[in-house]
Design an enzyme around this catalytic site. Structure first.
Site, PDB file in Angstrom:
ATOM      1  N   ARG A   1      55.580  84.752  52.432  1.00  0.00           N
ATOM      2  CA  ARG A   1      55.452  83.996  53.694  1.00  0.00           C
ATOM      3  C   ARG A   1      56.812  83.437  54.107  1.00  0.00           C
ATOM      4  O   ARG A   1      57.825  83.650  53.418  1.00  0.00           O
ATOM      5  CB  ARG A   1      54.461  82.848  53.517  1.00  0.00           C
ATOM      6  CG  ARG A   1      54.968  81.782  52.558  1.00  0.00           C
ATOM      7  CD  ARG A   1      54.033  80.590  52.490  1.00  0.00           C
ATOM      8  NE  ARG A   1      54.744  79.423  52.006  1.00  0.00           N
ATOM      9  CZ  ARG A   1      54.166  78.307  51.591  1.00  0.00           C
ATOM     10  NH1 ARG A   1      52.853  78.209  51.583  1.00  0.00           N
ATOM     11  NH2 ARG A   1      54.891  77.285  51.199  1.00  0.00           N
TER      12      ARG A   1
ATOM     13  N   ILE B   1      60.372  82.323  55.387  1.00  0.00           N
ATOM     14  CA  ILE B   1      61.656  83.002  55.551  1.00  0.00           C
ATOM     15  C   ILE B   1      61.665  84.322  54.765  1.00  0.00           C
ATOM     16  O   ILE B   1      62.169  85.338  55.244  1.00  0.00           O
ATOM     17  CB  ILE B   1      62.803  82.062  55.090  1.00  0.00           C
ATOM     18  CG1 ILE B   1      62.877  80.836  56.019  1.00  0.00           C
ATOM     19  CG2 ILE B   1      64.138  82.793  55.061  1.00  0.00           C
ATOM     20  CD1 ILE B   1      63.847  79.750  55.581  1.00  0.00           C
TER      21      ILE B   1
ATOM     22  N   ASP C   1      55.869  85.277  38.658  1.00  0.00           N
ATOM     23  CA  ASP C   1      56.523  83.971  38.788  1.00  0.00           C
ATOM     24  C   ASP C   1      57.951  84.179  38.314  1.00  0.00           C
ATOM     25  O   ASP C   1      58.179  84.445  37.126  1.00  0.00           O
ATOM     26  CB  ASP C   1      55.781  82.956  37.900  1.00  0.00           C
ATOM     27  CG  ASP C   1      56.483  81.616  37.848  1.00  0.00           C
ATOM     28  OD1 ASP C   1      57.633  81.514  38.338  1.00  0.00           O
ATOM     29  OD2 ASP C   1      55.889  80.660  37.309  1.00  0.00           O
TER      30      ASP C   1
ATOM     31  N   ASN D   1      65.383  84.456  47.564  1.00  0.00           N
ATOM     32  CA  ASN D   1      64.895  83.537  48.591  1.00  0.00           C
ATOM     33  C   ASN D   1      63.888  82.520  48.059  1.00  0.00           C
ATOM     34  O   ASN D   1      63.808  81.413  48.583  1.00  0.00           O
ATOM     35  CB  ASN D   1      64.265  84.358  49.726  1.00  0.00           C
ATOM     36  CG  ASN D   1      63.352  83.516  50.582  1.00  0.00           C
ATOM     37  OD1 ASN D   1      63.805  82.738  51.413  1.00  0.00           O
ATOM     38  ND2 ASN D   1      62.038  83.630  50.352  1.00  0.00           N
TER      39      ASN D   1
ATOM     40  N   LYS E   1      61.584  63.363  45.642  1.00  0.00           N
ATOM     41  CA  LYS E   1      61.374  61.965  45.214  1.00  0.00           C
ATOM     42  C   LYS E   1      62.764  61.403  44.948  1.00  0.00           C
ATOM     43  O   LYS E   1      63.653  62.153  44.505  1.00  0.00           O
ATOM     44  CB  LYS E   1      60.592  61.889  43.884  1.00  0.00           C
ATOM     45  CG  LYS E   1      59.084  62.041  43.988  1.00  0.00           C
ATOM     46  CD  LYS E   1      58.418  60.690  44.247  1.00  0.00           C
ATOM     47  CE  LYS E   1      56.904  60.771  44.178  1.00  0.00           C
ATOM     48  NZ  LYS E   1      56.272  61.406  45.316  1.00  0.00           N
TER      49      LYS E   1
ATOM     50  N   ASN F   1      70.999  65.083  50.066  1.00  0.00           N
ATOM     51  CA  ASN F   1      69.939  64.539  50.922  1.00  0.00           C
ATOM     52  C   ASN F   1      69.114  63.528  50.141  1.00  0.00           C
ATOM     53  O   ASN F   1      68.814  63.756  48.959  1.00  0.00           O
ATOM     54  CB  ASN F   1      69.040  65.684  51.414  1.00  0.00           C
ATOM     55  CG  ASN F   1      68.241  65.307  52.632  1.00  0.00           C
ATOM     56  OD1 ASN F   1      68.501  64.272  53.262  1.00  0.00           O
ATOM     57  ND2 ASN F   1      67.277  66.130  52.978  1.00  0.00           N
TER      58      ASN F   1
ATOM     59  N   TYR G   1      66.730  69.296  44.375  1.00  0.00           N
ATOM     60  CA  TYR G   1      66.862  70.422  45.304  1.00  0.00           C
ATOM     61  C   TYR G   1      68.341  70.657  45.659  1.00  0.00           C
ATOM     62  O   TYR G   1      68.834  71.787  45.613  1.00  0.00           O
ATOM     63  CB  TYR G   1      66.047  70.093  46.558  1.00  0.00           C
ATOM     64  CG  TYR G   1      65.990  71.182  47.600  1.00  0.00           C
ATOM     65  CD1 TYR G   1      65.203  72.319  47.415  1.00  0.00           C
ATOM     66  CD2 TYR G   1      66.701  71.069  48.800  1.00  0.00           C
ATOM     67  CE1 TYR G   1      65.128  73.309  48.394  1.00  0.00           C
ATOM     68  CE2 TYR G   1      66.636  72.047  49.780  1.00  0.00           C
ATOM     69  CZ  TYR G   1      65.841  73.161  49.576  1.00  0.00           C
ATOM     70  OH  TYR G   1      65.774  74.139  50.543  1.00  0.00           O
TER      71      TYR G   1
ATOM     72  N   LYS H   1      70.678  73.922  45.042  1.00  0.00           N
ATOM     73  CA  LYS H   1      71.248  74.674  46.169  1.00  0.00           C
ATOM     74  C   LYS H   1      72.774  74.661  46.144  1.00  0.00           C
ATOM     75  O   LYS H   1      73.418  75.615  46.602  1.00  0.00           O
ATOM     76  CB  LYS H   1      70.711  74.123  47.495  1.00  0.00           C
ATOM     77  CG  LYS H   1      69.194  74.305  47.663  1.00  0.00           C
ATOM     78  CD  LYS H   1      68.806  75.783  47.669  1.00  0.00           C
ATOM     79  CE  LYS H   1      67.342  76.003  47.976  1.00  0.00           C
ATOM     80  NZ  LYS H   1      66.961  77.425  47.942  1.00  0.00           N
TER      81      LYS H   1
ATOM     82  N   THR I   1      59.322  76.316  59.373  1.00  0.00           N
ATOM     83  CA  THR I   1      58.426  76.983  58.414  1.00  0.00           C
ATOM     84  C   THR I   1      57.439  75.954  57.858  1.00  0.00           C
ATOM     85  O   THR I   1      57.511  74.770  58.187  1.00  0.00           O
ATOM     86  CB  THR I   1      59.192  77.556  57.198  1.00  0.00           C
ATOM     87  OG1 THR I   1      59.734  76.461  56.450  1.00  0.00           O
ATOM     88  CG2 THR I   1      60.289  78.502  57.588  1.00  0.00           C
TER      89      THR I   1
HETATM   90  N1  LIG Z   1      62.591  75.993  55.825  1.00  0.00           N
HETATM   91  C1  LIG Z   1      63.796  75.453  55.869  1.00  0.00           C
HETATM   92  O1  LIG Z   1      64.137  74.710  56.788  1.00  0.00           O
HETATM   93  C2  LIG Z   1      64.801  75.744  54.785  1.00  0.00           C
HETATM   94  C3  LIG Z   1      66.038  75.139  54.875  1.00  0.00           C
HETATM   95  C4  LIG Z   1      66.993  75.399  53.913  1.00  0.00           C
HETATM   96  C5  LIG Z   1      66.703  76.274  52.882  1.00  0.00           C
HETATM   97  N2  LIG Z   1      65.473  76.843  52.802  1.00  0.00           N
HETATM   98  C6  LIG Z   1      65.220  77.752  51.672  1.00  0.00           C
HETATM   99  O2  LIG Z   1      64.712  78.982  52.152  1.00  0.00           O
HETATM  100  C7  LIG Z   1      63.872  79.570  51.167  1.00  0.00           C
HETATM  101  C8  LIG Z   1      62.521  79.924  51.772  1.00  0.00           C
HETATM  102  O3  LIG Z   1      61.959  78.740  52.308  1.00  0.00           O
HETATM  103  P1  LIG Z   1      60.634  78.720  53.188  1.00  0.00           P
HETATM  104  O4  LIG Z   1      60.805  77.609  54.156  1.00  0.00           O
HETATM  105  O5  LIG Z   1      60.297  80.064  53.668  1.00  0.00           O
HETATM  106  O6  LIG Z   1      59.595  78.225  52.058  1.00  0.00           O
HETATM  107  P2  LIG Z   1      58.054  78.591  51.815  1.00  0.00           P
HETATM  108  O7  LIG Z   1      57.552  77.518  50.924  1.00  0.00           O
HETATM  109  O8  LIG Z   1      57.359  78.825  53.115  1.00  0.00           O
HETATM  110  O9  LIG Z   1      58.158  79.984  51.047  1.00  0.00           O
HETATM  111  C9  LIG Z   1      58.669  80.086  49.738  1.00  0.00           C
HETATM  112  C10 LIG Z   1      58.054  81.281  49.042  1.00  0.00           C
HETATM  113  O10 LIG Z   1      58.581  81.325  47.711  1.00  0.00           O
HETATM  114  C11 LIG Z   1      57.498  81.576  46.832  1.00  0.00           C
HETATM  115  N3  LIG Z   1      57.778  81.061  45.485  1.00  0.00           N
HETATM  116  C12 LIG Z   1      57.869  79.759  45.117  1.00  0.00           C
HETATM  117  N4  LIG Z   1      58.047  79.675  43.792  1.00  0.00           N
HETATM  118  C13 LIG Z   1      58.074  80.941  43.311  1.00  0.00           C
HETATM  119  C14 LIG Z   1      58.207  81.486  42.016  1.00  0.00           C
HETATM  120  N5  LIG Z   1      58.340  80.713  40.935  1.00  0.00           N
HETATM  121  N6  LIG Z   1      58.173  82.840  41.871  1.00  0.00           N
HETATM  122  C15 LIG Z   1      58.012  83.643  42.946  1.00  0.00           C
HETATM  123  N7  LIG Z   1      57.884  83.165  44.207  1.00  0.00           N
HETATM  124  C16 LIG Z   1      57.903  81.830  44.385  1.00  0.00           C
HETATM  125  C17 LIG Z   1      56.331  80.843  47.467  1.00  0.00           C
HETATM  126  O11 LIG Z   1      55.076  81.280  46.968  1.00  0.00           O
HETATM  127  C18 LIG Z   1      56.531  81.158  48.934  1.00  0.00           C
HETATM  128  O12 LIG Z   1      55.915  82.361  49.309  1.00  0.00           O
HETATM  129  C19 LIG Z   1      63.789  78.566  50.029  1.00  0.00           C
HETATM  130  O13 LIG Z   1      64.734  78.896  49.024  1.00  0.00           O
HETATM  131  C20 LIG Z   1      64.181  77.270  50.696  1.00  0.00           C
HETATM  132  O14 LIG Z   1      64.712  76.350  49.785  1.00  0.00           O
HETATM  133  C21 LIG Z   1      64.503  76.597  53.724  1.00  0.00           C
END
Ligand SMILES: NC(=O)c1ccc[n+]([C@@H]2O[C@H](COP(=O)([O-])OP(=O)(O)OC[C@H]3O[C@@H](n4cnc5c(N)ncnc54)[C@H](O)[C@@H]3O)[C@@H](O)[C@H]2O)c1
Length: 471
Positions: free
Chosen positions: A243, A245, A287, A312, A319, A371, A377, A381, A412
């Site tokens: 799902r 990104i 996982d 990704n 917290k 942050n 986190y 990162k 998202t």
């Molecule tokens: N949404 C934002 O604004 C944003 C900003 C900066 C960075 N990011 C980064 O972008 C990436 C994607 O974020 P998103 O917003 O799509 O998040 P999301 O929570 O919608 O999707 C993350 C996906 O990773 C999968 N996942 C989590 N743990 C896992 C594991 N142990 N093994 C396999 N899959 C696993 C989840 O099941 C999910 O499908 C992440 O690394 C997030 O930190 C997002």
């Protein structure tokens, strides 16, 4: 997620309300669509003294088939363009009032060797900026400061960064401004990068300085590709692909021709299967943080190997440090950072990631700025950035690049969880006054994964609309 404010102020009634109350009006960004031409319109060319990248620009203009006009600062452009058989004209000062006429402004600053020679930047953009249309593109080209021969040249080239970032903040109307430093000897490697920054694919990338290096040039000589399907015949692994990104990354890489192997946790299997079915991809329910995952992934990919790895998958467990449990700390570091290291090590050691391959890690602007409530986190990162910087020199001999993208506020399910007031601030505090879409991150990753991006490695590209956070 839906940005109702952006939709409202772009409706006829909302636009009137916004105007009368003096409210900001974010532009509806023009994004890449396969059914619309990617490039078009007029491109104005400017230059400082002794520009060295005009030939590279002529190749680009030939490749994308647009019409150029030369500003008086780029006198060499017209004869050069004529030699290349390009349609070209001269930019008339009288055009400066005609808003919207130009699609892009390109300035070759590569020959500037001293701060006293910076004035043509002012002259060119002073004359042309008002003629740049909505969602227009600005690219400044220079030489990497650290590769300059003298302190004065280094100083002048470094100055381009402040200039370009300021243009990004001034331009508004969905316009982006980016700086591309092309190393001597890498002139023939810049096209994929210049195309990306000119294209609607880079709609949410602004204020970035990217380097195209010459190191390892020639390694890609055997790699041929078609600009319309650059990833045809390549295999790409995307973690967290069920799902958000990750699903968008999978879909963009597949649209570029790659066979995508999507990985996600077993509980997301249904969504993962559905996403991969649509893309004719392969679903692997693992996982990534499980101790046996690297070996399982390597075994699943072994026979055919892989060309692109996109890390990704990521989680948040926010917290403040005093309230954060050890489990919340550990799981975030493990999934967001350590798992990437273990998987890469397994794929590299067994040669499953092929020579000439691409690794892209997803970082975050939290990893750059820190942050509140995100020590775990942001640590993970920032670690992704360290990994990219430390591994790039090691992988160079094999022609493998490793880069990171650092998204800002992307619409998202992850950002939907943020409380409304903070969410609204995150959305607006950037030059484009809006959040990005998953596809903006995906398109940036597709550029880094491109066979033509061999000169781009060890870099962190923010996909944040030039967010004020960590700027
Ligand atoms: N949404 C934002 O604004 C944003 C900003 C900066 C960075 N990011 C980064 O972008 C990436 C994607 O974020 P998103 O917003 O799509 O998040 P999301 O929570 O919608 O999707 C993350 C996906 O990773 C999968 N996942 C989590 N743990 C896992 C594991 N142990 N093994 C396999 N899959 C696993 C989840 O099941 C999910 O499908 C992440 O690394 C997030 O930190 C997002």
């Amino acid at each position: 997620m839906n940005d109702s404010y952006l939709n409202f102020v772009n409706s006829p009634f909302g636009a009137r309300v916004a105007r009368s109350l003096g409210l900001p009006k974010p532009e509806v960004l023009r994004r890449y669509r396969a059914d619309q031409p990617e490039f078009g319109g007029l491109m104005a060319i400017g230059a400082g003294r002794e520009p060295q990248l005009l030939d590279a620009l002529a190749n680009l203009v030939t490749g994308i088939g647009v019409t150029s006009v030369a500003h008086e600062s780029a006198g060499l452009w017209v004869p050069l363009a004529n030699r290349h058989g390009l349609m070209t004209g001269r930019f008339e000062a009288a055009e400066s009032g005609s808003q919207g006429k130009l699609a892009a402004l390109l300035f070759d600053a590569s020959g500037i060797e001293d701060s006293t020679q910076l004035e043509p930047l002012h002259g060119f953009f002073h004359d042309t900026l008002r003629s740049l249309g909505r969602c227009g593109r600005i690219i400044v080209l220079g030489r990497p400061p650290e590769s300059c021969a003298t302190p004065r040249q280094w100083t002048a080239q470094r100055a381009l960064e402040g200039f370009t970032r300021s243009l990004g903040k001034e331009a508004r109307r969905g316009i982006t401004a980016n700086l591309v430093y092309v190393e001597q000897g890498a002139e023939g490697r810049a096209e994929a990068t210049l195309r990306f920054f000119l294209s609607p694919r880079s709609a949410y990338v602004s204020g970035q300085a990217v380097r195209v290096a010459a190191a390892g040039a020639g390694l890609e000589a055997t790699s041929t590709f078609d600009w319309h399907q650059p990833l045809a015949g390549r295999r790409a692994v995307v973690t967290g692909a069920a799902r958000g990104i990750g699903a968008s990354i999978a879909s963009v890489l597949a649209a570029e021709g790659a066979h995508v192997i999507g990985i996600d946790i077993p509980t997301a299997r249904e969504a993962l299967d559905a996403t991969m079915r649509q893309l004719n991809g392969t679903a692997l329910a693992f996982d990534i943080a499980a101790p046996e995952a690297p070996a399982q992934i390597a075994a699943a990919l072994d026979e055919q190997g892989v060309d692109i790895v996109v890390h990704n998958a990521g989680i948040t467990k926010d917290k403040t440090i005093a309230k954060m449990t050890e489990a919340a700390w550990q799981s975030v570091i493990d999934i967001n950072l350590s798992a990437q290291e273990r998987i890469d090590d397994a794929l590299l050691a067994a040669g499953i990631l092929r020579d000439g391959g691409r690794i892209v890690g997803v970082s975050s602007i939290s990893g750059i700025a820190g942050n509140l409530g995100q020590t775990n986190y942001a640590t993970s990162k920032a670690g992704v950035i360290g990994r990219v910087q430390s591994m790039a020199p090691q992988l160079r001999a094999r022609g493998i690049t490793i880069n990171a993208v650092a998204p800002g506020f992307i619409e998202t399910q992850m950002t939907a969880k943020i409380p409304l007031a903070i969410r609204e601030a995150g959305r607006r505090m950037n030059s484009l006054s809006q959040g990005g879409q998953p596809v903006d991150v995906a398109q940036t990753i597709a550029w880094l994964a491109h066979p033509g991006s061999a000169g781009v490695s060890g870099q962190v590209v923010r996909v944040c609309g030039q967010s004020l956070i960590g700027a």
